[in-house]
Design a protein around this motif. Structure first.
Motif, PDB file in Angstrom:
ATOM      1  N   SER A  26      27.088 -45.950 -61.909  1.00 15.49           N
ATOM      2  CA  SER A  26      26.246 -47.191 -62.408  1.00 15.49           C
ATOM      3  C   SER A  26      28.981 -48.255 -62.842  1.00 15.49           C
ATOM      4  O   SER A  26      28.294 -49.350 -62.991  1.00 15.49           O
ATOM      5  N   SER A  27      29.484 -47.524 -62.040  1.00 12.38           N
ATOM      6  CA  SER A  27      31.087 -47.485 -62.432  1.00 12.38           C
ATOM      7  C   SER A  27      31.726 -46.163 -61.848  1.00 12.38           C
ATOM      8  O   SER A  27      31.438 -45.141 -61.976  1.00 12.38           O
ATOM      9  N   LEU A  28      32.849 -46.917 -61.241  1.00 10.79           N
ATOM     10  CA  LEU A  28      34.091 -46.078 -60.480  1.00 10.79           C
ATOM     11  C   LEU A  28      34.853 -47.033 -60.689  1.00 10.79           C
ATOM     12  O   LEU A  28      35.139 -47.551 -59.677  1.00 10.79           O
ATOM     13  N   LYS A  29      35.601 -46.011 -61.689  1.00 12.70           N
ATOM     14  CA  LYS A  29      37.155 -46.471 -61.745  1.00 12.70           C
ATOM     15  C   LYS A  29      38.160 -45.832 -61.070  1.00 12.70           C
ATOM     16  O   LYS A  29      37.929 -44.594 -61.588  1.00 12.70           O
ATOM     17  N   ILE A  30      38.927 -46.292 -60.785  1.00 13.81           N
ATOM     18  CA  ILE A  30      40.371 -45.920 -59.904  1.00 13.81           C
ATOM     19  C   ILE A  30      41.671 -46.643 -60.895  1.00 13.81           C
ATOM     20  O   ILE A  30      41.808 -47.650 -60.535  1.00 13.81           O
ATOM     21  N   ALA A  31      42.214 -45.635 -61.943  1.00  9.76           N
ATOM     22  CA  ALA A  31      43.882 -46.428 -61.975  1.00  9.76           C
ATOM     23  C   ALA A  31      43.442 -47.413 -62.845  1.00  9.76           C
ATOM     24  O   ALA A  31      43.662 -48.655 -63.642  1.00  9.76           O
ATOM     25  N   GLY A  32      41.747 -47.297 -63.756  1.00  7.63           N
ATOM     26  CA  GLY A  32      41.514 -48.557 -64.640  1.00  7.63           C
ATOM     27  C   GLY A  32      40.321 -49.710 -64.162  1.00  7.63           C
ATOM     28  O   GLY A  32      40.061 -50.008 -64.365  1.00  7.63           O
ATOM     29  N   THR A  33      41.037 -50.040 -62.421  1.00  9.35           N
ATOM     30  CA  THR A  33      40.045 -50.736 -61.388  1.00  9.35           C
ATOM     31  C   THR A  33      38.669 -50.312 -60.535  1.00  9.35           C
ATOM     32  O   THR A  33      38.352 -49.344 -60.252  1.00  9.35           O
ATOM     33  N   GLU A  34      38.094 -51.315 -61.875  1.00 11.83           N
ATOM     34  CA  GLU A  34      36.820 -51.022 -61.555  1.00 11.83           C
ATOM     35  C   GLU A  34      36.062 -50.926 -59.740  1.00 11.83           C
ATOM     36  O   GLU A  34      36.754 -52.369 -59.797  1.00 11.83           O
ATOM     37  N   LEU A  35      35.995 -50.245 -59.157  1.00 14.74           N
ATOM     38  CA  LEU A  35      35.269 -50.148 -57.914  1.00 14.74           C
ATOM     39  C   LEU A  35      33.383 -51.422 -57.450  1.00 14.74           C
ATOM     40  O   LEU A  35      33.548 -51.898 -56.696  1.00 14.74           O
ATOM     41  N   ASN A 147      32.772 -54.752 -55.171  1.00 10.58           N
ATOM     42  CA  ASN A 147      33.558 -55.492 -55.905  1.00 10.58           C
ATOM     43  C   ASN A 147      34.175 -56.463 -53.755  1.00 10.58           C
ATOM     44  O   ASN A 147      34.523 -55.247 -53.569  1.00 10.58           O
ATOM     45  N   ARG A 148      33.527 -57.236 -54.200  1.00 14.25           N
ATOM     46  CA  ARG A 148      34.512 -57.635 -53.128  1.00 14.25           C
ATOM     47  C   ARG A 148      35.851 -58.457 -53.585  1.00 14.25           C
ATOM     48  O   ARG A 148      36.648 -57.825 -52.339  1.00 14.25           O
ATOM     49  N   ASN A 149      36.489 -58.427 -54.408  1.00 12.11           N
ATOM     50  CA  ASN A 149      38.061 -58.553 -54.158  1.00 12.11           C
ATOM     51  C   ASN A 149      37.997 -58.004 -56.373  1.00 12.11           C
ATOM     52  O   ASN A 149      37.086 -57.531 -57.373  1.00 12.11           O
ATOM     53  N   LEU A 150      39.098 -56.728 -56.365  1.00 10.87           N
ATOM     54  CA  LEU A 150      39.142 -56.417 -57.509  1.00 10.87           C
ATOM     55  C   LEU A 150      40.132 -56.774 -58.626  1.00 10.87           C
ATOM     56  O   LEU A 150      40.551 -56.538 -59.140  1.00 10.87           O
ATOM     57  N   GLY A 151      40.248 -58.180 -58.217  1.00  9.64           N
ATOM     58  CA  GLY A 151      40.535 -58.787 -59.490  1.00  9.64           C
ATOM     59  C   GLY A 151      42.159 -59.459 -59.577  1.00  9.64           C
ATOM     60  O   GLY A 151      42.851 -59.077 -58.466  1.00  9.64           O
ATOM     61  N   GLY A 152      42.822 -60.185 -60.011  1.00  8.50           N
ATOM     62  CA  GLY A 152      44.174 -60.748 -59.687  1.00  8.50           C
ATOM     63  C   GLY A 152      44.458 -61.857 -59.182  1.00  8.50           C
ATOM     64  O   GLY A 152      43.620 -62.312 -58.764  1.00  8.50           O
ATOM     65  N   TRP A 203      40.594 -53.174 -49.381  1.00  6.35           N
ATOM     66  CA  TRP A 203      41.384 -53.975 -50.479  1.00  6.35           C
ATOM     67  C   TRP A 203      42.795 -53.946 -50.256  1.00  6.35           C
ATOM     68  O   TRP A 203      43.686 -53.647 -51.176  1.00  6.35           O
ATOM     69  N   PRO A 204      43.245 -55.044 -49.340  1.00  8.30           N
ATOM     70  CA  PRO A 204      44.770 -54.776 -49.325  1.00  8.30           C
ATOM     71  C   PRO A 204      45.818 -54.866 -50.009  1.00  8.30           C
ATOM     72  O   PRO A 204      45.807 -55.889 -51.111  1.00  8.30           O
ATOM     73  N   GLY A 205      46.343 -54.413 -50.359  1.00  7.95           N
ATOM     74  CA  GLY A 205      48.068 -54.098 -50.710  1.00  7.95           C
ATOM     75  C   GLY A 205      47.015 -53.246 -52.618  1.00  7.95           C
ATOM     76  O   GLY A 205      48.051 -53.116 -53.385  1.00  7.95           O
ATOM     77  N   ARG A 206      45.987 -52.878 -51.653  1.00  9.78           N
ATOM     78  CA  ARG A 206      45.338 -52.068 -53.034  1.00  9.78           C
ATOM     79  C   ARG A 206      44.621 -50.409 -53.003  1.00  9.78           C
ATOM     80  O   ARG A 206      45.237 -49.760 -53.892  1.00  9.78           O
ATOM     81  N   LEU A 207      43.578 -50.748 -52.326  1.00  8.49           N
ATOM     82  CA  LEU A 207      43.388 -49.243 -51.365  1.00  8.49           C
ATOM     83  C   LEU A 207      42.366 -49.604 -51.023  1.00  8.49           C
ATOM     84  O   LEU A 207      42.156 -50.535 -50.246  1.00  8.49           O
TER      85      LEU A 207
END
Length: 264
Positions: A26-35, A147-152, A203-207
């Motif tokens: 139901s959740s996969l978080k990397i350094a607090g970011t939900e994928l 997620n298509r976009n990781l936010g921000g 996700w460019p610049g992120r992961l």
């Protein structure tokens, strides 16, 4: 044994598995970011005892015709495992195993087992299906919603893969039986990778996250705005009819997939 959610942690990676909701991640978080896309129907759910659509919900086992409920009319889709409560068989801080016993309307008795294992930079998923008595055709796979976009102010994810072929898709969303050269997206299509599934989401610049599996089939679905799906599986849609894999007492069906990530 429990159906409570199980959380695994390794470094700054955290995974939550919900056995009470189809044993989906139901959740996969990397350094607090939900994928993974959040919601009761999303995350990453196991597909069993078949993947994708069965034409008209019907499949043949030898000369016997079986009718499955049409949960995506006019077809049956993604099996029953995602709709049922699983049992937690074993859990540590970084690994857990879960089981689900097949029951009606599936005409055969058997057990599905999923194991989830986490390291600081990878998530390993394994599925197995064994019969209690009779042999039967089956498929296994996973349906993640990334997620298509990781936010921000981040950019949308991109997909990179080099399939050997694309299954031509008919108007009924099922393979026609013809293999064609891969076409550009958007996709709700099955691709063949005879050396094993290998798809990279960036996700460019992120992961960057690499989905690999020894299986040679993957459905890629990116027609929704919120998420994209990369689905390793043991056969193509309608595979119970076109490319059946038998589960027997001496030969269970097993599948594995690994997600490996790195920060950019």
């Amino acid at each position: 044994m429990t159906t409570q959610e199980t959380t695994l942690t390794a470094g700054d990676a955290e995974v939550t598995v919900a056995p009470g909701n189809g044993c989906r991640v139901s959740s996969l978080k990397i350094a607090g970011t939900e994928l993974l896309r959040q919601g009761e129907r999303y995350g990453c759910f196991p597909m069993a005892p078949w993947c994708g659509r069965i034409r008209d919900g019907r499949f043949l086992d030898g000369g016997q015709l079986h009718q499955m409920p049409l949960n995506s009319p006019p077809h049956a889709i993604h099996g029953f495992a995602r709709d049922h409560e699983w049992t937690t068989a074993h859990a540590t801080s970084t690994e857990a195993s879960f089981t689900y016993d097949l029951t009606d309307p599936w005409p055969y008795r058997g057990r599905v087992t999923q194991t989830v294992a986490l390291t600081e930079d990878s998530l390993s998923l394994s599925l197995g299906i064994e019969t209690a008595k009779d042999s039967f055709p089956a498929q296994l796979g996973w349906h993640p919603w990334f997620n298509r976009n990781l936010g921000g102010d981040s950019e949308d994810v991109t997909l990179d893969f080099a399939p050997a072929w694309q299954e031509e898709r008919g108007d009924d969303h099922l393979p026609t039986g013809h293999r064609i050269d891969p076409k550009p997206g958007p996709w709700d299509d099955c691709f063949g990778m005879p050396e094993g599934v290998d798809v990279t989401l960036t996700w460019p610049g992120r992961l960057s996250l690499n989905v690999t599996s020894r299986e040679k089939w993957a459905v890629v679905y990116d027609e929704q705005e919120a998420a994209v799906c990369v689905e390793p599986q043991t056969g193509p849609p309608n595979g119970l009819n076109t490319t059946p894999r038998l589960v027997t007492m001496v030969d269970p069906l097993e599948a594995g997939a690994t997600w490996t990530w790195r920060r950019l």
